[in-house]
Scaffold this motif. Sequence first.
Motif, PDB file in Angstrom:
ATOM      1  N   VAL A 112       0.864  -1.183   0.000  1.00 53.85           N
ATOM      2  CA  VAL A 112       0.000   0.000   0.000  1.00 53.85           C
ATOM      3  C   VAL A 112       0.895   1.225   0.000  1.00 53.85           C
ATOM      4  CG1 VAL A 112      -1.720   1.287   1.324  1.00 53.85           C
ATOM      5  CG2 VAL A 112      -1.824  -1.196   1.264  1.00 53.85           C
ATOM      6  N   ARG A 113       0.568   2.174  -0.832  1.00 48.78           N
ATOM      7  CA  ARG A 113       1.338   3.422  -0.919  1.00 48.78           C
ATOM      8  C   ARG A 113       0.595   4.541  -0.206  1.00 48.78           C
ATOM      9  NH1 ARG A 113       6.460   2.645  -3.214  1.00 48.78           N
ATOM     10  NH2 ARG A 113       6.281   0.771  -4.456  1.00 48.78           N
ATOM     11  N   CYS A 114       1.346   5.575   0.212  1.00 52.17           N
ATOM     12  CA  CYS A 114       0.735   6.716   0.881  1.00 52.17           C
ATOM     13  C   CYS A 114       1.393   7.998   0.385  1.00 52.17           C
ATOM     14  CB  CYS A 114       0.905   6.580   2.398  1.00 52.17           C
ATOM     15  SG  CYS A 114       0.065   7.882   3.328  1.00 52.17           S
ATOM     16  N   TRP A 115       0.574   8.938  -0.041  1.00 50.29           N
ATOM     17  CA  TRP A 115       1.065  10.239  -0.480  1.00 50.29           C
ATOM     18  C   TRP A 115       1.394  11.061   0.756  1.00 50.29           C
ATOM     19  CZ3 TRP A 115       2.510  12.010  -5.091  1.00 50.29           C
ATOM     20  CH2 TRP A 115       2.698  13.369  -5.238  1.00 50.29           C
ATOM     21  N   VAL A 116       2.625  11.614   0.802  1.00 52.99           N
ATOM     22  CA  VAL A 116       3.094  12.381   1.948  1.00 52.99           C
ATOM     23  C   VAL A 116       3.442  13.798   1.489  1.00 52.99           C
ATOM     24  CG1 VAL A 116       4.899  12.543   3.705  1.00 52.99           C
ATOM     25  CG2 VAL A 116       3.996  10.319   3.063  1.00 52.99           C
ATOM     26  N   GLU A 117       3.006  14.789   2.272  1.00 56.90           N
ATOM     27  CA  GLU A 117       3.270  16.188   1.922  1.00 56.90           C
ATOM     28  C   GLU A 117       4.138  16.838   2.991  1.00 56.90           C
ATOM     29  OE1 GLU A 117       0.428  19.119  -0.264  1.00 56.90           O
ATOM     30  OE2 GLU A 117       0.054  19.268   1.879  1.00 56.90           O
ATOM     31  N   THR A 118       4.968  17.787   2.582  1.00 56.80           N
ATOM     32  CA  THR A 118       5.849  18.509   3.488  1.00 56.80           C
ATOM     33  C   THR A 118       5.890  19.983   3.115  1.00 56.80           C
ATOM     34  OG1 THR A 118       7.812  18.222   2.107  1.00 56.80           O
ATOM     35  CG2 THR A 118       7.363  16.488   3.717  1.00 56.80           C
ATOM     36  N   LYS A 119       6.667  20.713   3.896  1.00 60.03           N
ATOM     37  CA  LYS A 119       6.949  22.132   3.628  1.00 60.03           C
ATOM     38  C   LYS A 119       5.696  22.995   3.583  1.00 60.03           C
ATOM     39  CE  LYS A 119      11.495  21.681   2.334  1.00 60.03           C
ATOM     40  NZ  LYS A 119      12.634  22.495   2.382  1.00 60.03           N
ATOM     41  N   ARG A 120       4.817  22.734   4.554  1.00 55.74           N
ATOM     42  CA  ARG A 120       3.675  23.615   4.767  1.00 55.74           C
ATOM     43  C   ARG A 120       3.232  23.455   6.209  1.00 55.74           C
ATOM     44  NH1 ARG A 120      -1.926  20.867   3.305  1.00 55.74           N
ATOM     45  NH2 ARG A 120      -2.621  22.627   4.522  1.00 55.74           N
ATOM     46  N   ALA A 121       2.330  24.327   6.660  1.00 50.57           N
ATOM     47  CA  ALA A 121       1.884  24.302   8.052  1.00 50.57           C
ATOM     48  C   ALA A 121       0.670  23.388   8.221  1.00 50.57           C
ATOM     49  CB  ALA A 121       1.551  25.702   8.531  1.00 50.57           C
ATOM     50  N   TYR A 122       0.678  22.625   9.306  1.00 50.42           N
ATOM     51  CA  TYR A 122      -0.410  21.732   9.683  1.00 50.42           C
ATOM     52  C   TYR A 122      -0.733  21.985  11.143  1.00 50.42           C
ATOM     53  CZ  TYR A 122       0.935  19.185   5.496  1.00 50.42           C
ATOM     54  OH  TYR A 122       1.228  18.854   4.216  1.00 50.42           O
ATOM     55  N   ALA A 123      -1.927  21.629  11.576  1.00 48.92           N
ATOM     56  CA  ALA A 123      -2.315  21.784  12.982  1.00 48.92           C
ATOM     57  C   ALA A 123      -2.354  20.411  13.650  1.00 48.92           C
ATOM     58  CB  ALA A 123      -3.676  22.452  13.087  1.00 48.92           C
TER      59      ALA A 123
END
Length: 147
Positions: A48-59
């Motif tokens: 199973v693959r998972c798209w991962v995001e970075t370089k932005r703000a999360y809460a």
Amino acid sequence: HIYKATLVSQLTATGALVPYSTASSGVCVGVAQHEADNSAGGASDGDVRCWVETKRAYAFANGTAGDAFSEATLIGSVVYGDDDHTVAKVSTGGRKAVGFYMGLEEDGRVRVFVDPGMAKIVDVLQTLADSPATADALRDAIVAAFG
């Protein structure tokens, strides 16, 4: 099992993506953009693959007591992961950097700029000896730490 909008890291032995704070995993590599469940019997790493995001703000959920961020916390302070959805302002207990403090939401959640590259640098610098014998020893320690 990785849940949407949670911190993820990779196992140091295989590189498989896992929820942040899983034993034998490295620094945070980002935030899952969807749920990825690879927990079924017979499943293998990579099924199973998972798209991962970075370089932005999360809460994320705020830590408690001495681990909690407040309005007095300086913007840009290092943020440490406590689990895949909670962050803390101190590195105790083997916590690793996940990003940088960007303020609080009205509901008390912590805004974190998630940056795995900078988090890795913070993590490596915190492992260095306070007083290396020579400049060469410091350089060698830095090179070794980044592998």
